[in-house]
Scaffold this active site. Structure first.
Site, short mmCIF file in Angstrom:
data_model
loop_
_atom_site.label_atom_id
_atom_site.label_comp_id
_atom_site.label_asym_id
_atom_site.label_seq_id
_atom_site.Cartn_x
_atom_site.Cartn_y
_atom_site.Cartn_z
N ARG A 50 0.89 -1.29 0.34
CA ARG A 50 -0.02 0.04 -0.01
C ARG A 50 0.81 1.16 -0.04
NH1 ARG A 50 -4.75 0.65 4.42
NH2 ARG A 50 -2.90 1.11 5.89
N LYS A 149 -2.55 7.26 1.62
CA LYS A 149 -2.28 7.56 2.84
C LYS A 149 -1.22 8.47 3.22
CE LYS A 149 -2.27 4.57 7.14
NZ LYS A 149 -3.10 5.39 7.67
N GLU A 182 -16.23 6.36 5.90
CA GLU A 182 -15.37 5.67 6.94
C GLU A 182 -15.15 6.49 8.15
OE1 GLU A 182 -11.24 5.00 6.00
OE2 GLU A 182 -11.08 7.16 4.91
N1 PXG Z 1 -9.26 4.64 7.37
C1 PXG Z 1 -8.20 5.77 7.68
C2 PXG Z 1 -8.57 6.90 7.22
C3 PXG Z 1 -7.04 5.19 8.24
O1 PXG Z 1 -5.97 6.34 8.39
C4 PXG Z 1 -8.02 3.01 8.25
C5 PXG Z 1 -9.13 3.38 7.75
C6 PXG Z 1 -7.90 1.69 8.68
O2 PXG Z 1 -6.70 1.07 7.82
P1 PXG Z 1 -6.04 -0.21 8.10
O3 PXG Z 1 -5.14 -0.68 7.08
O4 PXG Z 1 -5.03 0.17 9.38
O5 PXG Z 1 -6.76 -1.39 8.82
C7 PXG Z 1 -7.05 3.95 8.60
C8 PXG Z 1 -5.49 3.57 9.24
C9 PXG Z 1 -2.85 6.28 13.97
C10 PXG Z 1 -3.18 5.07 13.02
O6 PXG Z 1 -1.63 6.44 14.51
C11 PXG Z 1 -3.99 5.22 12.14
C12 PXG Z 1 -4.23 4.09 11.17
C13 PXG Z 1 -3.69 3.08 11.51
C14 PXG Z 1 -3.16 2.90 12.46
C15 PXG Z 1 -2.62 4.00 13.43
O7 PXG Z 1 -3.78 6.97 14.23
N2 PXG Z 1 -5.07 4.38 10.32
#
Ligand code: PXG
Length: 290
Positions: A50, A149, A182
């Protein structure tokens, strides 16, 4: 703690980037949040895949290969004796000039921080979260695609502030058409009549790795999974609701915009998926120790 920056390890207080780095000046860069469980880095290949997709989308050439980044993440965990923890991987556009032209930047920087994880309180996993829909809508694909991201997370930060102002930990973000996209750092799912549903990526959701894992676990359990456009009405009338993310894992939602969801308590499909997810995290991933 030792922080990896461009192939070297620095003590935490000496781990610094330039004030001219466009990651800081313009949010020009990308990141990943990754977990380690039981001495293994969970879904590492998927996270690096990703990362490279985000890089391609913003024309950022990552200075080291996919395999080298995987090795560097594992090495940073080993070096910090992190066996269960949180890894933040950042690639910035690098040091440039006070103008937004990325062509003026020298080399992109790769930063890896391996730390302990700060979890939501256990009580929220037991009793479930209350969340709200916030006024800030998710970025348009045509403006800044939510699949990227990027280091520019103000869209999500604003929504998080609005959730906090309403006394909640997470926010539901709609897209410009009014469909559910989301949450600020999590994907959202509902269970209706024994079927699992989550907004399609085209609605403005991140291609969540936990989302993908949970969809697979549900299918393996024989639960039908689909990705229809969802409205707030669909959420209010769901039997169960939960959020997924690397940090949150799977967290039940019991109230949305003041409406109790289903029985008002975490539901059985959610509980089953939580159990399956925890089992998976304990046994799969890239081993940290030699
Ligand atoms: N939506 C958004 C906008 C994210 O930033 C997810 C969904 C979930 O994706 P994953 O691939 O993790 O299942 C995310 C992920 C943090 C932190 O430090 C943020 C995420 C993941 C880990 C830590 O706030 N965001």
């Amino acid at each position: 703690m030792k922080v990896y920056i461009d192939g070297q390890y620095y003590d935490e207080r000496n781990a610094k980037v330039s004030v001219f780095d466009h990651g800081l000046l313009y949010g020009d860069g990308i990141f990943e949040g990754i977990r380690a469980y039981n001495g293994r880095v969970f879904k590492l290949k998927e996270h690096i895949d990703r990362l490279f997709c985000s890089a391609r989308a913003i024309l950022l050439s990552v200075p080291i290969s996919h395999a080298e980044i995987m090795r560097a993440v594992v090495a940073t965990c080993r070096r910090n004796k992190v066996r269960d923890g949180y890894i933040r991987l950042v690639v910035t556009r690098g040091r440039g000039t006070l103008g937004l032209n990325p062509n003026r930047c020298q080399e992109p920087s790769v930063i890896i921080i391996a730390d302990k994880i700060q979890l939501y309180p256990a009580e929220l996993y037991q009793n479930g979260l209350e969340i709200v829909t916030v006024p800030t809508t998710r970025n348009l694909h045509s403006a800044l695609n939510p699949a990227i991201k990027s280091l520019n997370y103000l869209n999500n930060v604003l929504a998080k502030i609005e959730a906090n102002n309403a006394g909640c930990e997470e926010a539901i973000m709609l897209n410009a058409e009014g469909f559910v996209a989301e949450c600020t750092g999590d994907n959202i799912f509902i269970v209706k009549d024994g079927r699992l549903q989550t907004p399609p990526l085209s609605a403005g959701a991140l291609y969540g790795i936990t989302r993908q894992t949970v969809m697979q676990l549900a299918q393996d359990e024989g639960v039908p999974v689909s990705e229809p456009n969802l409205t707030r009405y669909d959420l209010f009338n769901a039997d169960e609701c939960f959020l997924t993310g690397t940090g949150a894992e799977i967290i039940p939602v019991v109230k949305i915009d003041g409406r109790p969801i289903g029985s008002g308590k975490p539901g059985p499909v959610t509980a089953k998926l939580v159990q399956q997810y925890h089992s998976l995290t304990q046994v799969s991933g890239e081993p940290i120790d030699d």
